[in-house]
Design a protein around this motif. Structure first.
Motif, PDB file in Angstrom:
ATOM      1  N   ILE A  89      29.408  18.080 135.135  1.00 22.69           N
ATOM      2  CA  ILE A  89      29.805  19.184 134.265  1.00 22.69           C
ATOM      3  C   ILE A  89      31.307  19.103 134.019  1.00 22.69           C
ATOM      4  O   ILE A  89      32.110  19.277 134.937  1.00 22.69           O
ATOM      5  CB  ILE A  89      29.436  20.533 134.895  1.00 22.69           C
ATOM      6  CG1 ILE A  89      27.928  20.602 135.166  1.00 22.69           C
ATOM      7  CG2 ILE A  89      29.869  21.687 133.987  1.00 22.69           C
ATOM      8  CD1 ILE A  89      27.485  21.849 135.911  1.00 22.69           C
ATOM      9  N   SER A 119      27.264  21.836 125.810  1.00 20.10           N
ATOM     10  CA  SER A 119      27.009  23.171 126.355  1.00 20.10           C
ATOM     11  C   SER A 119      27.683  24.284 125.556  1.00 20.10           C
ATOM     12  O   SER A 119      27.630  25.445 125.958  1.00 20.10           O
ATOM     13  CB  SER A 119      27.491  23.237 127.809  1.00 20.10           C
ATOM     14  OG  SER A 119      28.883  22.964 127.892  1.00 20.10           O
ATOM     15  N   GLU A 173      24.221  29.826 130.809  1.00 20.47           N
ATOM     16  CA  GLU A 173      23.987  29.128 132.076  1.00 20.47           C
ATOM     17  C   GLU A 173      22.542  28.650 132.188  1.00 20.47           C
ATOM     18  O   GLU A 173      22.276  27.519 132.595  1.00 20.47           O
ATOM     19  CB  GLU A 173      24.343  30.038 133.249  1.00 20.47           C
ATOM     20  CG  GLU A 173      25.832  30.287 133.402  1.00 20.47           C
ATOM     21  CD  GLU A 173      26.154  31.141 134.618  1.00 20.47           C
ATOM     22  OE1 GLU A 173      25.366  31.099 135.583  1.00 20.47           O
ATOM     23  OE2 GLU A 173      27.173  31.842 134.604  1.00 20.47           O
ATOM     24  N   ASP A 174      21.607  29.508 131.846  1.00 20.97           N
ATOM     25  CA  ASP A 174      20.197  29.127 131.940  1.00 20.97           C
ATOM     26  C   ASP A 174      19.884  27.973 130.997  1.00 20.97           C
ATOM     27  O   ASP A 174      19.060  27.105 131.317  1.00 20.97           O
ATOM     28  CB  ASP A 174      19.303  30.318 131.615  1.00 20.97           C
ATOM     29  CG  ASP A 174      19.354  31.404 132.684  1.00 20.97           C
ATOM     30  OD1 ASP A 174      19.771  31.092 133.818  1.00 20.97           O
ATOM     31  OD2 ASP A 174      18.994  32.555 132.376  1.00 20.97           O
ATOM     32  N   VAL A 187      21.888  25.516 130.071  1.00 18.17           N
ATOM     33  CA  VAL A 187      22.376  24.263 130.650  1.00 18.17           C
ATOM     34  C   VAL A 187      21.416  23.779 131.731  1.00 18.17           C
ATOM     35  O   VAL A 187      21.049  22.596 131.790  1.00 18.17           O
ATOM     36  CB  VAL A 187      23.795  24.442 131.228  1.00 18.17           C
ATOM     37  CG1 VAL A 187      24.215  23.200 132.028  1.00 18.17           C
ATOM     38  CG2 VAL A 187      24.800  24.711 130.111  1.00 18.17           C
ATOM     39  N   VAL A 188      20.987  24.702 132.593  1.00 19.77           N
ATOM     40  CA  VAL A 188      20.052  24.345 133.667  1.00 19.77           C
ATOM     41  C   VAL A 188      18.764  23.782 133.081  1.00 19.77           C
ATOM     42  O   VAL A 188      18.250  22.743 133.526  1.00 19.77           O
ATOM     43  CB  VAL A 188      19.757  25.572 134.553  1.00 19.77           C
ATOM     44  CG1 VAL A 188      18.639  25.258 135.538  1.00 19.77           C
ATOM     45  CG2 VAL A 188      21.020  25.998 135.301  1.00 19.77           C
ATOM     46  N   ASP A 213      30.562  19.481 139.681  1.00 18.34           N
ATOM     47  CA  ASP A 213      31.287  20.454 138.866  1.00 18.34           C
ATOM     48  C   ASP A 213      32.746  20.024 138.812  1.00 18.34           C
ATOM     49  O   ASP A 213      33.494  20.221 139.766  1.00 18.34           O
ATOM     50  CB  ASP A 213      31.151  21.864 139.453  1.00 18.34           C
ATOM     51  CG  ASP A 213      31.970  22.905 138.691  1.00 18.34           C
ATOM     52  OD1 ASP A 213      32.551  22.555 137.644  1.00 18.34           O
ATOM     53  OD2 ASP A 213      32.036  24.055 139.159  1.00 18.34           O
ATOM     54  N   GLU A 260      30.978  30.127 136.618  1.00 18.34           N
ATOM     55  CA  GLU A 260      29.805  29.865 135.790  1.00 18.34           C
ATOM     56  C   GLU A 260      29.382  28.401 135.823  1.00 18.34           C
ATOM     57  O   GLU A 260      28.187  28.087 135.788  1.00 18.34           O
ATOM     58  CB  GLU A 260      30.038  30.319 134.351  1.00 18.34           C
ATOM     59  CG  GLU A 260      31.203  29.680 133.628  1.00 18.34           C
ATOM     60  CD  GLU A 260      32.513  30.441 133.759  1.00 18.34           C
ATOM     61  OE1 GLU A 260      33.342  30.347 132.823  1.00 18.34           O
ATOM     62  OE2 GLU A 260      32.714  31.118 134.788  1.00 18.34           O
ATOM     63  N   THR A 261      30.369  27.476 135.903  1.00 21.44           N
ATOM     64  CA  THR A 261      29.976  26.074 135.972  1.00 21.44           C
ATOM     65  C   THR A 261      29.428  25.727 137.352  1.00 21.44           C
ATOM     66  O   THR A 261      28.528  24.890 137.469  1.00 21.44           O
ATOM     67  CB  THR A 261      31.164  25.156 135.617  1.00 21.44           C
ATOM     68  OG1 THR A 261      32.302  25.481 136.437  1.00 21.44           O
ATOM     69  CG2 THR A 261      31.534  25.318 134.154  1.00 21.44           C
ATOM     70  N   ARG A 279      27.656  27.769 139.228  1.00 12.57           N
ATOM     71  CA  ARG A 279      26.271  28.252 139.226  1.00 12.57           C
ATOM     72  C   ARG A 279      25.369  27.313 138.424  1.00 12.57           C
ATOM     73  O   ARG A 279      24.219  27.060 138.816  1.00 12.57           O
ATOM     74  CB  ARG A 279      26.200  29.670 138.671  1.00 12.57           C
ATOM     75  CG  ARG A 279      26.698  30.743 139.638  1.00 12.57           C
ATOM     76  CD  ARG A 279      26.350  32.134 139.158  1.00 12.57           C
ATOM     77  NE  ARG A 279      27.005  32.457 137.897  1.00 12.57           N
ATOM     78  CZ  ARG A 279      28.171  33.080 137.814  1.00 12.57           C
ATOM     79  NH1 ARG A 279      28.819  33.452 138.923  1.00 12.57           N
ATOM     80  NH2 ARG A 279      28.708  33.345 136.639  1.00 12.57           N
ATOM     81  N   GLN A 280      25.880  26.792 137.326  1.00 17.50           N
ATOM     82  CA  GLN A 280      25.113  25.793 136.575  1.00 17.50           C
ATOM     83  C   GLN A 280      24.792  24.597 137.466  1.00 17.50           C
ATOM     84  O   GLN A 280      23.668  24.091 137.471  1.00 17.50           O
ATOM     85  CB  GLN A 280      25.906  25.332 135.348  1.00 17.50           C
ATOM     86  CG  GLN A 280      26.033  26.362 134.247  1.00 17.50           C
ATOM     87  CD  GLN A 280      27.022  25.942 133.184  1.00 17.50           C
ATOM     88  OE1 GLN A 280      27.483  24.791 133.158  1.00 17.50           O
ATOM     89  NE2 GLN A 280      27.385  26.859 132.294  1.00 17.50           N
ATOM     90  N   SER A 297      21.099  23.478 138.634  1.00 22.16           N
ATOM     91  CA  SER A 297      20.705  22.262 137.916  1.00 22.16           C
ATOM     92  C   SER A 297      20.295  21.127 138.844  1.00 22.16           C
ATOM     93  O   SER A 297      19.850  20.081 138.377  1.00 22.16           O
ATOM     94  CB  SER A 297      21.859  21.770 137.025  1.00 22.16           C
ATOM     95  OG  SER A 297      22.129  22.661 135.983  1.00 22.16           O
TER      96      SER A 297
END
Length: 365
Positions: free
Chosen positions: A186, A231, A236-237, A239-240, A257, A263-264, A266-267, A271
């Motif tokens: 990411i 992205s 977020e969802d 990207v996942v 990351d 937010e990244t 959590r991605q 992911s």
């Protein structure tokens, strides 16, 4: 005799950098003076200028460098005058509990030169960026910050001094990606691109580059990414879901990351496959906080890691990577977007901010 040379300083928060005269003292015990040949323009230097690292102005910027040893202080045995070296910002102590247990890449007591470089105009002490300060014709460092390598193009191999090494190491050393595995990265600026290149070198079968910039994604494909995800228009969802779609519905074995935002991260967390690995190598700012359900942390298993300088050991990794570059197996030269003069650092920051370059590299002749 102390030397007076040109160097790039940041005098106050947000102010344009200045090219001024600075004084380099003769090296003391365990110290080395290096004639700087190159220095990459890294986001970390910009963060220093903006006050995102500390408020210990004025800063002598620059840290991603190669050069030649020109003076050594008393007791220096690690290098000698004439050695071609890459500078590193984690000179290991060899004595702390991490070093003693055989994990020196985690050294908890890294050190820098004891003396300070100063402004020629009034003797004000300078804070050297990451203990190096190499947007300058010469710099003073601890001997352990010098890693001798076979002589090569300084502008290229000097990039191992920070961003490229951090990225390669995040994938290979910290993430442990290996042949046949999948990895998502990411943010594919200089550090993230290093992770792409490192994953390719390690034999990963699926390398997914994620960014908001189509140009960077194209650069990632040229350097080994097998798939890309823009992205910019995804939450977020989204990207996942995109990563899962590219990995049989499971997620990647390793997710890096290289941005360093909640937010990244959590991605990255969602992911990855079950029992997969998350590696944080992007550097957050002090006010950032993270919230993740603890049950998800438990239920997904695996490893959540931070990568310090790519968990590298310069004496081990730098010579090996220079050798791979010389063999044509590691495209370090592809990270050099432009070669500039020491007077061009401020404009290089602007180009970096606009996403026009992977690395601008100052050459000092």
């Amino acid at each position: 005799m102390p030397s007076t040379v040109k160097g790039v300083i940041s005098r106050s928060q947000g102010a344009p950098v200045e090219l001024v005269d600075i004084v380099i003292p003769d090296p003391g015990p365990g110290e080395v003076v290096v004639d700087v040949k190159s220095c990459g323009v890294c986001h970390t230097d910009f963060h220093y200028r903006e006050g995102g690292i500390s408020d210990e102005y004025p800063f002598l910027l620059g840290h991603e460098s190669a050069g030649v040893v020109s003076q050594v202080g008393e007791g220096v045995t690690h290098v000698e005058v004439g050695d071609f070296v890459i500078l590193n910002w984690r000179a290991i102590c060899g004595e702390c509990r991490a070093c003693r247990r055989g994990e020196p890449w985690y050294c908890f007591a890294t050190h820098n030169a004891a003396q300070k470089m100063t402004l020629a105009e009034d003797g004000t002490e300078l804070t050297a960026a990451l203990g190096i300060g190499s947007f300058a014709e010469k710099t003073l460092v601890a001997e352990g910050q010098c890693t001798k390598v076979p002589e090569s193009d300084p502008a290229v191999v000097g990039l191992l001094g920070c961003g490229v090494m951090a990225g390669i190491g995040a994938a290979v050393n910290t993430g442990g990606v290996t042949r046949g595995q999948s990895i998502a990265v990411i943010g594919v600026g200089g550090v993230g691109m290093g992770s792409v290149v490192g994953a390719r070198l390690a034999g990963a079968s699926r390398i997914i580059a994620i960014d908001r910039d189509d140009a960077k994604l194209e650069w990632a494909k040229e350097r080994g990414a097998t798939h890309t995800i823009n992205s910019a228009d995804l939450d977020e969802d989204g990207v996942v879901a995109a990563v899962q779609e590219l990995t049989g519905g499971f997620g990647a074995d390793v997710v890096v990351d290289a941005v360093g935002r909640p937010e990244t991260w959590r991605q990255a967390f969602y992911s990855r496959d079950l029992a997969g690995t998350v590696v944080l190598v992007g550097v957050p700012t002090p006010e950032m906080e993270l919230s993740v359900p603890l049950l998800d942390v438990f239920g997904r298993g695996g490893s959540l890691k931070s990568s310090w300088y790519g968990d590298c050991l310069p004496e081990r990794d730098f010579p090996m990577l220079v050798d791979l570059y010389e063999q044509g197996r590691l495209p370090l030269d592809s990270f050099v977007s432009e070669r500039i003069g020491i007077e061009d650092v401020e404009e290089a920051f602007a180009k970096m901010g606009r996403g026009e370059v992977l690395r601008s590299v100052v050459e000092i002749r």
